[in-house]
Write a protein that holds these residues in place. Structure first.
Motif, PDB file in Angstrom:
ATOM      1  N   LEU A 322       4.749  -4.321 -15.245  1.00  0.00           N
ATOM      2  CA  LEU A 322       3.326  -4.495 -14.956  1.00  0.00           C
ATOM      3  C   LEU A 322       3.036  -3.930 -13.568  1.00  0.00           C
ATOM      4  O   LEU A 322       3.478  -4.458 -12.559  1.00  0.00           O
ATOM      5  N   LYS A 323       2.269  -2.834 -13.548  1.00  0.00           N
ATOM      6  CA  LYS A 323       1.906  -2.181 -12.300  1.00  0.00           C
ATOM      7  C   LYS A 323       0.488  -2.580 -11.894  1.00  0.00           C
ATOM      8  O   LYS A 323      -0.286  -3.073 -12.718  1.00  0.00           O
ATOM      9  N   PRO A 324       0.130  -2.377 -10.638  1.00  0.00           N
ATOM     10  CA  PRO A 324      -1.241  -2.675 -10.202  1.00  0.00           C
ATOM     11  C   PRO A 324      -2.274  -1.927 -11.058  1.00  0.00           C
ATOM     12  O   PRO A 324      -2.109  -0.745 -11.369  1.00  0.00           O
ATOM     13  N   PHE A 336      -1.333 -10.048 -19.918  1.00  0.00           N
ATOM     14  CA  PHE A 336      -1.226 -10.091 -18.464  1.00  0.00           C
ATOM     15  C   PHE A 336      -2.099  -8.999 -17.865  1.00  0.00           C
ATOM     16  O   PHE A 336      -2.148  -7.875 -18.364  1.00  0.00           O
ATOM     17  N   VAL A 337      -2.785  -9.349 -16.792  1.00  0.00           N
ATOM     18  CA  VAL A 337      -3.649  -8.402 -16.079  1.00  0.00           C
ATOM     19  C   VAL A 337      -3.261  -8.442 -14.611  1.00  0.00           C
ATOM     20  O   VAL A 337      -3.037  -9.515 -14.038  1.00  0.00           O
ATOM     21  N   ARG A 343      -2.113  -6.927  -2.811  1.00  0.00           N
ATOM     22  CA  ARG A 343      -1.491  -6.615  -1.516  1.00  0.00           C
ATOM     23  C   ARG A 343      -0.094  -6.012  -1.669  1.00  0.00           C
ATOM     24  O   ARG A 343       0.330  -5.185  -0.860  1.00  0.00           O
ATOM     25  N   VAL A 344       0.649  -6.438  -2.687  1.00  0.00           N
ATOM     26  CA  VAL A 344       1.988  -5.894  -2.934  1.00  0.00           C
ATOM     27  C   VAL A 344       1.919  -4.952  -4.130  1.00  0.00           C
ATOM     28  O   VAL A 344       1.531  -5.356  -5.225  1.00  0.00           O
ATOM     29  N   GLN A 345       2.295  -3.694  -3.928  1.00  0.00           N
ATOM     30  CA  GLN A 345       2.118  -2.674  -4.952  1.00  0.00           C
ATOM     31  C   GLN A 345       3.343  -2.443  -5.828  1.00  0.00           C
ATOM     32  O   GLN A 345       3.269  -1.709  -6.809  1.00  0.00           O
ATOM     33  N   GLY A 405      -1.031 -15.024  -3.728  1.00  0.00           N
ATOM     34  CA  GLY A 405      -2.133 -14.070  -3.799  1.00  0.00           C
ATOM     35  C   GLY A 405      -1.762 -12.624  -3.543  1.00  0.00           C
ATOM     36  O   GLY A 405      -2.635 -11.765  -3.508  1.00  0.00           O
ATOM     37  N   LYS A 406      -0.471 -12.327  -3.402  1.00  0.00           N
ATOM     38  CA  LYS A 406      -0.085 -10.968  -3.042  1.00  0.00           C
ATOM     39  C   LYS A 406       0.004 -10.026  -4.240  1.00  0.00           C
ATOM     40  O   LYS A 406      -0.175  -8.821  -4.094  1.00  0.00           O
ATOM     41  N   TYR A 407       0.323 -10.560  -5.411  1.00  0.00           N
ATOM     42  CA  TYR A 407       0.623  -9.697  -6.551  1.00  0.00           C
ATOM     43  C   TYR A 407      -0.555  -9.539  -7.505  1.00  0.00           C
ATOM     44  O   TYR A 407      -0.556  -8.660  -8.360  1.00  0.00           O
ATOM     45  N   GLY A 408      -1.576 -10.370  -7.424  1.00  0.00           N
ATOM     46  CA  GLY A 408      -2.794 -10.224  -8.225  1.00  0.00           C
ATOM     47  C   GLY A 408      -2.579 -10.284  -9.720  1.00  0.00           C
ATOM     48  O   GLY A 408      -3.111  -9.453 -10.455  1.00  0.00           O
ATOM     49  N   ILE A 409      -1.802 -11.276 -10.206  1.00  0.00           N
ATOM     50  CA  ILE A 409      -1.440 -11.354 -11.614  1.00  0.00           C
ATOM     51  C   ILE A 409      -2.132 -12.544 -12.277  1.00  0.00           C
ATOM     52  O   ILE A 409      -2.157 -13.643 -11.723  1.00  0.00           O
TER      53      ILE A 409
END
Length: 431
Positions: A322-324, A336-337, A343-345, A405-409
């Motif tokens: 799962l990429k940004p 999954f979204v 913040r972490v790519q 909150g860094k990975y936005g998942i």
């Protein structure tokens, strides 16, 4: 379109158009209806790239859309393609491209151009393949996917009426050569059903039979849905609790329908468990013999007091990168979204938590021991991993300190097949 109402105000509706007569007629009719009803129509065409000239045909569809003052998109099938037996992979790719585009465009309704003769051909194919009662009802006029409703407004309309509509509008159309290729079984049925008075009479018989069986299927599916609502509690983490006592005396057809849907939804399978498998499971449950550990890709656990826990078997769970900015389906059960601006790519992997990690969490995180989710279900939960190890288990509300909150998942239940699917809708006759 009346059987498909109500729509939300100013609805966005998509129309799948190949450029052939059927879909072009649907486009003309649907464009008129949308203008009258105050809805927005989006024209979608798929370029499979399987033969020369497909790109030009897709562009022609877009020119026609613009002449009707409609917006449209060409969806191209990228990547490797089969060189043999291409019809089924092409159909799957077409639906995937259309569904994905509708999600991107916030479209909830997709119109398809299947007509009465298509229904008759489907009946013939299913008879030849030994399909059961449910399959012989043919195609449903409405089908609900997790994010989209498929509509077939022309399913009861003869092809001759569509052709007359095209001539009335002075509209030309293109023909896909594969529609005349008699190497395909569907085309063989098309030739037989479209030949002479006998072929037309056979078509009428097949459609009449489909209508009767469609009404029977609609009734049986409504009863299955009612029983599911009364006897099964389905949880967003993907497992279910079944009240067994309420199912002891139901007839075989109802028992099979309930368990086929339950196992398919909980297990994330594309197809229902075989009848023989369901028969064996019912024998175990009714005769109170030693219960099978797994049935149809699911584990069963007797909780006592007439309750049965049904959960996904924690084997064969997929690994999905799962990429940004990506959205991915996982195990036919969850979606999954990941946000684009996280913040972490670095890429992360979604895979099953597994027995080992589940046991470690149980020991090392005391707050999880208070979880109301059955411990035996944890191993089949989706979990997010990075190179350094476990990041999160969404359904346990667990995040390691690295997440924050860094990975936005985000994760939501999106089973391929819902527990109580949309009830079969027979075609509205247009003859």
């Amino acid at each position: 379109m009346q059987p498909f109402t109500p729509f939300e105000p100013c609805a966005r509706i998509a129309c799948a158009v190949s450029g052939g007569m059927d879909s072009t007629a649907l486009l003309l009719l649907l464009a008129q209806w949308c203008r009258h009803a105050g809805h927005e129509l989006l024209v979608l065409t798929v370029d499979h790239g399987l033969r020369s000239g497909s790109s030009e045909e897709a562009e022609a569809v877009m020119r026609h859309a613009r002449s009707l003052e409609l917006k449209g998109r060409i969806l191209r099938w990228q990547g490797s393609k089969p060189t043999r037996a291409v019809q089924e992979p092409a159909r799957q790719a077409r639906y995937e491209l259309l569904s994905r585009c509708c999600r991107e465009e916030a479209v909830l309704h997709l119109a398809l151009a299947h007509h009465a003769e298509d229904q008759a051909e489907t009946m013939g194919l299913r008879l030849q393949s030994g399909s059961g009662l449910m399959g012989l009802a043919g195609m449903s006029a409405v089908r609900y996917l997790p994010d989209l409703r498929l509509m077939r407004p022309l399913l009861g309309v003869p092809k001759s009426r569509l052709e007359a509509t095209m001539h009335q509008h002075g509209q030309e159309w293109s023909e896909d050569p594969s529609n005349r290729d008699e190497r395909y079984r569907r085309v063989q049925y098309r030739v037989v059903l479209g030949t002479g008075d006998e072929g037309k009479e056979l078509t009428r018989t097949l459609l009449s039979t489909s209508g009767v069986l469609g009404r029977l299927r609609a009734w049986s599916e409504a009863e299955i849905a009612r029983q599911l609502a009364c006897t099964v509690a389905f949880y967003s983490a993907g497992y279910a609790l079944v009240h067994l006592a309420a199912l002891q005396d139901v007839p075989d057809w109802l028992w099979h329908g309930i368990w086929a849907r339950l196992l398919r939804t909980v297990g994330g399978a594309a197809y229902s468990a075989r009848k023989a498998t369901l028969d064996e499971a019912r024998a175990f449950l009714q005769e109170k013999r030693r219960m099978p550990e797994t049935v149809g890709g699911c584990r069963l656990k007797d909780l006592g007091a007439g309750r049965l826990l049904v959960m996904r078997e924690p084997v064969g769970l997929p690994n999905v990168a799962l990429k940004p900015g990506e959205s991915q389906s996982w195990d036919g059960r969850f979606r999954f979204v990941r946000s684009q601006d996280c913040r972490v790519q670095e890429a992360v992997t979604v895979r099953g938590l597994g027995e080992h990690e589940a046991a470690r969490l149980w020991r090392s995180v005391p707050s999880l021991q208070l979880s109301r989710m059955p411990r035996v279900t944890w191993a089949s939960f989706p979990a997010v991993f990075c190179l350094d190890g476990l990041l999160a288990v969404p359904h346990l509300n667990y995040k390691c300190y690295k997440m924050r909150g860094k990975y936005g998942i985000s994760c939501a239940p999106r089973p391929h097949h819902s527990l109580a699917e949309s009830i079969f809708r027979p075609a509205v006759s247009g003859s």
